[in-house]
Design an enzyme around this catalytic site. Structure first.
Site, PDB file in Angstrom:
ATOM      1  N   GLU A 300       0.830  -1.206   0.000  1.00  0.00           N
ATOM      2  CA  GLU A 300       0.000   0.000   0.000  1.00  0.00           C
ATOM      3  C   GLU A 300       0.869   1.263   0.000  1.00  0.00           C
ATOM      4  O   GLU A 300       0.747   2.125   0.863  1.00  0.00           O
ATOM      5  CB  GLU A 300      -0.968  -0.031   1.189  1.00  0.00           C
ATOM      6  CG  GLU A 300      -1.907  -1.230   1.106  1.00  0.00           C
ATOM      7  CD  GLU A 300      -2.953  -1.312   2.220  1.00  0.00           C
ATOM      8  OE1 GLU A 300      -2.694  -0.788   3.312  1.00  0.00           O
ATOM      9  OE2 GLU A 300      -4.015  -1.902   1.971  1.00  0.00           O
ATOM     10  N   ASP A 379      -8.237  -9.186   4.081  1.00  0.00           N
ATOM     11  CA  ASP A 379      -8.064  -8.082   5.013  1.00  0.00           C
ATOM     12  C   ASP A 379      -9.152  -8.025   6.078  1.00  0.00           C
ATOM     13  O   ASP A 379     -10.007  -7.138   6.020  1.00  0.00           O
ATOM     14  CB  ASP A 379      -8.036  -6.765   4.224  1.00  0.00           C
ATOM     15  CG  ASP A 379      -7.485  -5.622   5.044  1.00  0.00           C
ATOM     16  OD1 ASP A 379      -7.016  -5.873   6.157  1.00  0.00           O
ATOM     17  OD2 ASP A 379      -7.536  -4.482   4.559  1.00  0.00           O
ATOM     18  N   GLU A 407     -12.638  -2.759  11.984  1.00  0.00           N
ATOM     19  CA  GLU A 407     -12.671  -2.007  10.732  1.00  0.00           C
ATOM     20  C   GLU A 407     -13.808  -2.443   9.808  1.00  0.00           C
ATOM     21  O   GLU A 407     -14.576  -1.615   9.320  1.00  0.00           O
ATOM     22  CB  GLU A 407     -11.321  -2.154  10.020  1.00  0.00           C
ATOM     23  CG  GLU A 407     -11.288  -1.430   8.683  1.00  0.00           C
ATOM     24  CD  GLU A 407      -9.918  -1.487   8.023  1.00  0.00           C
ATOM     25  OE1 GLU A 407      -8.989  -2.084   8.591  1.00  0.00           O
ATOM     26  OE2 GLU A 407      -9.781  -0.913   6.934  1.00  0.00           O
TER      27      GLU A 407
HETATM   28  C1  BDP Z   1      -6.116  -2.437   6.147  1.00  0.00           C
HETATM   29  C2  BDP Z   1      -6.423  -1.039   6.528  1.00  0.00           C
HETATM   30  C3  BDP Z   1      -5.270  -0.105   6.345  1.00  0.00           C
HETATM   31  C4  BDP Z   1      -4.009  -0.699   6.941  1.00  0.00           C
HETATM   32  C5  BDP Z   1      -3.755  -2.046   6.339  1.00  0.00           C
HETATM   33  C6  BDP Z   1      -2.594  -2.786   6.951  1.00  0.00           C
HETATM   34  O1  BDP Z   1      -7.539  -0.598   5.789  1.00  0.00           O
HETATM   35  O2  BDP Z   1      -5.599   1.106   6.937  1.00  0.00           O
HETATM   36  O3  BDP Z   1      -2.920   0.131   6.774  1.00  0.00           O
HETATM   37  O4  BDP Z   1      -4.866  -2.874   6.533  1.00  0.00           O
HETATM   38  O5  BDP Z   1      -2.844  -3.780   7.653  1.00  0.00           O
HETATM   39  O6  BDP Z   1      -7.013  -3.231   6.849  1.00  0.00           O
HETATM   40  O7  BDP Z   1      -1.452  -2.432   6.760  1.00  0.00           O
END
Ligand code: BDP
Length: 693
Positions: A300, A379, A407
């Protein structure tokens, strides 16, 4: 009552049967032999005194260095000798108790000859855990202290909570107010008692490691490993140390560039390796018992070794070298995938990514590196299969990652007790090396005999008065710690403990709250994304329904619905082949349309709306039914809670009532969006003729 004291509220017991004799028995605390100097032992004694005074409603005396005392509670380390030359261990405990207590656990037994309750451990940390265990037992109603004979050790070496707090005071995926660690690029922790209160809560459920900053390390937090921030971080570490908790930091893989000290972060460049060695030494100088680094790399938009055509073993091992002389570890996350994929390309499958990246590196990681693996391949959805990396890695330290922060499970506005979900993950059989290889024994390291193992989870706490926003979300925080200590506890047992410690001893009240908790995950699942497909949430903030929110974007999170059907084909013959990442019968079960469990059907298969589930219903009718029923049940949770009015403190009652109101309303919105969407796409009416918009 605000909920701030959480499960350590220690309500006075008084009218329990057996109370009087117990209270009389537990009047004093003493430390055996010459112990008592270690900070953790001091904490243990202080906590025991505090807890007992509140529970028993009377002063508890601390008697110094009286080893042959009669009555009261005596704490000691097994190896410690008393004046008679007899060790604490041999005086009070049998061999098997000492063995079961291990290096970090404890044993508690009542000694008839000395007429005292003995708490013993190999280490001061074990004594602290023993003290909290005794307090938990008493607070939960145990009065027969003379029958106590317990010995236990944690199943997991690493029991960790990860904060996604940013230095500016925001919390990534935080649903309980702003950070209580930082505000406006300053540390809040040293100005208030909140850090200490937090450390107590953590230690009381066995947490021994804490990462205090977001895995997404922004510019400001890059300085956490420099003298600009280290003095304040050292003060946090000192507070944590009083409770046996090690501090970890998330680091920016490109820190040498970000801090303008080098023009590269190439892990195989010796200047980079030397830079990290120097910087790590600086960290240890400030925080001598620092735990290590947590790293999100090449994920990301975070920097990582891929920039330099290096792999993740190169990256992790370089940091591991820097930490090794100090006994530190690298926790390297496996949440690595292409977040800029072409949604038109049906062959790229985000679910495959972690395994595809890391499985080929098995055996290449240094022994002070552990890979941190999210429970599912995507996720933290309400329903996902277990990550096939569990079972797929044989020669690598592993840490399982859960998300206590809700989340994708209602953001602490909806109640969703996650312990039943975590239990399913922990009990999942990976079929590594044959028959019985559940995730819990792989994560703990016991299965492969790994040096490091354990469970980490993303924190759900913030500056809100009750720490978690939704009071019932405290049960997830509590439950995480308890499970990390002992994955054999059932979800009901944990709910039972938590409700009693939080609300007191009214069994009717507790039974009702336990019932709500135990149903809440299933209810949440039923009115949100169906049959394991996941997502269908609003982009970015992820709250609330939006069926196509992520459908035509680059994140790799699709449902592929059209007028004929829906679901992701992850089979080997016609799909992405993800199902083949599993071992043994898991691979064939998931790959088979007939055998795939209903709740994961759309995760693995693309099917027509008329496909008949094992339940006997068609997929479309299942969607309608679960959404109508789930929204109704969400309303039912509110109705259940309302029967508690006047039976628990108003302060606790009201905060939950307002959240449940929101949930009941919001569940209808989910119901209507999901049902309407699939009604319009499929053109198939509801068999029961209910109103769909
Ligand atoms: C996702 C989230 C994000 C996190 C990412 C992570 O949306 O904000 O940075 O995982 O685990 O669930 O790095």
């Amino acid at each position: 009552a605000s909920g701030y004291k959480a499960w350590l509220s220690y309500r006075r017991l008084a009218d329990q049967p057996g109370f009087e004799s117990m209270a009389e028995q537990l009047s004093t605390i003493s430390v055996f032999g010459s112990g008592g100097k270690e900070v953790l032992l001091k904490t243990a004694v202080a906590e025991l005194q505090l807890g007992l005074q509140a529970l028993l409603g009377k002063p508890i005396l601390i008697i110094q260095e009286q080893e042959q005392m009669q009555g009261g509670i005596v704490l000691g380390q097994f190896h410690q000798d008393g004046s008679s030359g007899e060790s604490f261990g041999t005086r009070y405990f049998n061999e098997s108790s000492i063995k079961n207590a291990g290096s970090e656990g404890f044993a508690i037994v009542f000694s008839k000859s000395d007429n005292c309750l003995a708490i013993g451990a190999a280490s001061p940390a074990g004594l602290l855990y023993g003290v909290f265990h005794l307090l938990r037992l008493i607070a939960a109603g145990e009065t027969r202290v003379q029958d106590l004979n317990v010995a236990q050790a944690p199943a997991n070496g690493l029991r960790m909570i990860d904060h996604w707090d940013n230095f500016d005071g925001s919390v990534e995926r935080g649903y309980a107010g702003r950070s209580f660690l930082y505000e406006n690029n300053r540390f809040l922790t040293t100005e208030s008692d909140r850090m200490r209160d937090y450390a107590r809560l953590l230690a009381s459920i066995g947490i021994n490691s804490l990462c205090i900053n977001n895995v997404n390390v922004h510019h400001e937090e890059t300085y956490f490993i420099t003298p600009r921030c280290l003095p304040e971080i050292a003060r946090i570490a000192d507070i944590l140390k009083d409770y046996g908790i090690k501090l970890f930091l998330s680091v920016n893989f490109a820190a040498p560039i970000e801090l303008k000290e080098l023009d590269t972060a190439d892990p195989l460049d010796s200047r980079v390796a030397d830079w990290w060695k120097r910087q790590t030494a600086v960290v240890y100088e400030a925080v001598p018992d620092f735990g290590g680094f947590l790293v999100k790399a090449d994920s990301e938009n975070r920097p990582g070794p891929f920039t330099y055509d290096r792999d993740h073993a190169d990256g992790a091992n370089m940091l591991a070298d820097a930490l090794r002389p100090f006994g530190g570890i690298v926790i390297w996350r496996c949440f690595v995938y292409n977040c800029k994929q072409d949604w038109r390309d049906r062959k790229t499958d985000r679910a495959r990514a972690a395994y595809d990246h890391f499985q080929p590196l098995d055996g290449r990681f240094a022994d002070n590196v552990a890979l941190q693996i999210k429970n599912g391949p995507l996720d933290f959805q309400v329903r996902e299969p277990v990550s096939p990396l569990f079972g797929g890695l044989e020669k690598t330290n592993q840490v399982l990652e859960f998300q206590i922060a809700q989340e994708y499970t209602g953001q602490q506005r909806h109640v969703c007790y996650l312990v039943p979900q975590w239990k399913e993950v922990l009990d999942f059989n990976t079929f590594a090396k044959g028959e019985q290889a559940p995730v819990k024994s792989i994560a703990s390291g016991s299965f492969w005999g790994n040096k490091i193992g354990g469970i980490a989870a993303v924190s759900n706490t913030g500056r809100d008065g009750n720490w978690t926003g939704h009071l019932l979300a405290q049960a997830n925080w509590y439950g995480f710690g308890r499970l990390a200590w002992n994955p054999e506890l059932t979800a009901e047992e944990i709910a039972q403990e938590w409700t009693t410690l939080t609300f007191g001893h009214d069994e009717g009240v507790n039974a009702l709250i336990i019932d709500m908790l135990m149903n809440s995950w299933r209810i949440y699942e039923s009115y949100t994304a169906p049959l394991g497909i996941g997502w269908m949430v609003n982009p970015n903030h992820h709250y609330g329904p939006n069926v196509d929110g992520y459908e035509f974007s680059q994140w790799g999170t699709y449902h592929y619905s059209d007028h004929k059907g829906l679901g992701v084909d992850r089979t080997t013959a016609t799909g992405t082949g993800y199902s083949a990442q599993y071992l043994g019968e898991n691979a064939s079960i998931y790959n088979s349309l007939e055998q795939c469990p209903d709740e994961l059907l759309l995760f693995f298969h693309h099917v027509p709306y008329t496909h008949v589930l094992h339940s006997g219903k068609t997929v479309i009718q299942h969607i309608y039914d679960t959404h109508f029923h789930g929204a109704e049940e969400a309303g039912g949770l509110l109705a259940q809670w309302r029967t508690l009015k006047g039976r628990i403190e108003d302060g606790l009652y009201l905060q939950v009532e307002s959240r449940l109101q929101e949930q009941a309303e919001h569940a209808k919105e989910w119901r209507d969006q999901i049902n309407t969407y699939f009604h319009r796409k499929s053109g198939i009416p509801d068999a029961q003729g209910r109103r769909i918009y």
